[in-house]
Write an enzyme that holds these catalytic residues in place. Sequence first.
Site, mmCIF file in Angstrom:
data_model
loop_
_atom_site.group_PDB
_atom_site.id
_atom_site.type_symbol
_atom_site.label_atom_id
_atom_site.label_comp_id
_atom_site.label_asym_id
_atom_site.label_seq_id
_atom_site.Cartn_x
_atom_site.Cartn_y
_atom_site.Cartn_z
ATOM 1 N N LYS A 157 70.502 26.924 93.186
ATOM 2 C CA LYS A 157 71.814 26.830 93.825
ATOM 3 C C LYS A 157 72.938 26.857 92.786
ATOM 4 O O LYS A 157 73.498 27.905 92.511
ATOM 5 C CB LYS A 157 71.856 25.580 94.693
ATOM 6 C CG LYS A 157 70.765 25.647 95.780
ATOM 7 C CD LYS A 157 70.546 24.367 96.482
ATOM 8 C CE LYS A 157 69.458 24.518 97.545
ATOM 9 N NZ LYS A 157 68.100 24.684 96.986
ATOM 10 N N HIS B 246 70.838 20.124 96.320
ATOM 11 C CA HIS B 246 72.186 20.605 96.634
ATOM 12 C C HIS B 246 73.280 19.882 95.855
ATOM 13 O O HIS B 246 74.409 20.371 95.794
ATOM 14 C CB HIS B 246 72.453 20.456 98.139
ATOM 15 C CG HIS B 246 71.722 21.448 98.976
ATOM 16 N ND1 HIS B 246 72.255 22.667 99.336
ATOM 17 C CD2 HIS B 246 70.486 21.412 99.521
ATOM 18 C CE1 HIS B 246 71.377 23.341 100.065
ATOM 19 N NE2 HIS B 246 70.298 22.594 100.193
ATOM 20 N N SER C 244 71.405 19.029 103.455
ATOM 21 C CA SER C 244 71.871 20.403 103.592
ATOM 22 C C SER C 244 72.268 20.799 105.004
ATOM 23 O O SER C 244 72.918 21.830 105.185
ATOM 24 C CB SER C 244 70.787 21.365 103.098
ATOM 25 O OG SER C 244 69.587 21.200 103.828
#
Length: 549
Positions: free
Chosen positions: A376, A344, A316
Amino acid sequence: MSIIISSCSRLPVLHIICELLVRAHVPSPEWAHSLYAVQHTACNGSSGLGLYSRPFIESFEETPMLVAVLTYMGYGILTIFGYLRDFLRDWKIERCHVAREREEQRDFVPLYQDFENFYTRNLYMRIRDSWNRPICSVPGAKVDLVERVSPDYNWTFDYTGKVVEGVINMGSYNYLGFAENTGYCADASAEVTMKYGVGVASTRQEMGNLDRHEEMEELVAKFLGVESAMAFGMGFATNSMNIPALTGKGCLILSDELNHASLVLGARLSGSTIRVFKHNNMQSLEKMLRDAIVHGQPRTHRPWKKILILVEGIYSMEGSIVRLPEVIALKKRYRAYLYLDEAHSIGALGPGGRGVVDYFGLDPRDVDVMMGTFTKSFGAAGGYIGGRKELLEYLRSHSHSAVYAASMSPPVVEQIIASMKCIMGEDGTTLGRDRVQQLAENTLYFRRRLTEMGFIIYGNSDSPVVPMMLYMPAKIGAFGREMLKRNIGVVVVGFPATPIIESRARFCISAAHTKDMLDTALSVISEVGDLLQVKYSRHERLIYDQIQD
């Protein structure tokens, strides 16, 4: 600049070009020298280029020497002034806002470590207004911010009552645009809220196991292509509380040096021996695996009970993608276990949005523990672990997150179910697949334009996490403030979250971003980049186009 490319058909041609340029002492294309070196390392080491079916392009341009020197000087000057201000505070000349022991407690063991808080007191506080900005809308492609001012250099904030509307959101992890208050997912969550309420008020093992929880876990297992899956209410705790249940004393954990804090904490809590390998460096990982097999445990030299490799799908802060085909090959060769954190990458990579495993076209069964979060790409909260049925049954009775944590909220569970069905096409539409494709297109477009403008961009060409290097400490706060003045919300990151000379702005691309939004943001970024002089790249554009040709 360092560019890593894995494509068997194109490497020989690039290798020859780079070799000729280097031998001819051509001064201009500096990328050629580093690419030449990278390819020699790749070809002579265990790079596993034959494991890739598509180009694997990652860019990490070196910090210009002058910028590095000026950055160190900037931190040095800030440190000197910080000590001067601490001296003034000690003599009561300047007001001290930080928590300190009372005079009568000076002989006690200190509760507050002054030196440890030095950075917070003297550097972070000066630019604290760049973080924790309250929003008062859905964190979609655009957000509304609550305006605030500080009368004392960011020690406290006063709210003006005004709202800054229509700020283009370039910071949220809303990769597929499911963070919304209208549409299929929002309607499904609202309906479930009316039926089940908001909270469960119990753990899964007691009275908190709903039918929606069971349906969600079955859907997650189907989405990942694994035998079974289990959900948790917090993504951070999914790592920090489950790794200790998988390893312990006498086990070895091999962790990437840039792994998330939740993975690091989980490894430390496990009591296992921890060794850190260089980021995405397969030679470093293989050396540690080989040494672990040959030498065994310290002192006794007994074989390790278990060797667990910890990696992330997308890192990230770097925007890089794990070299998963090579990691799996090494894991099989040395009979280790693999723990993959797809926080992610799940939803954001792969033709079907199934993460880095889907991105490389690999078999999910080759990953022993598949972890990810719903915070996310799915616009919800919590995390999951997927894998073999025996593994999940073990975690259900041994994981602290499973035994002691409260059950996930029903509307959050429904948001996960609805968004996942949308991605899989089980809602009867192509909306999910269209969003996955739109995210990929937005990512390539945004990265290419930033590179053409002359910014130093880190990471993989397909990663929706786009770090743009700022370097100097004064430019961290300046960039965030100047962008917000122009109605663009960005995230800026500095030490200790990054190396001290590698401060950056981190953009997160979303499928909800339209081309007009991206063009507006890019225009503002270029304007602010000229103002702050952060277009550090030594070349006008990378070799993406040449590679494709």
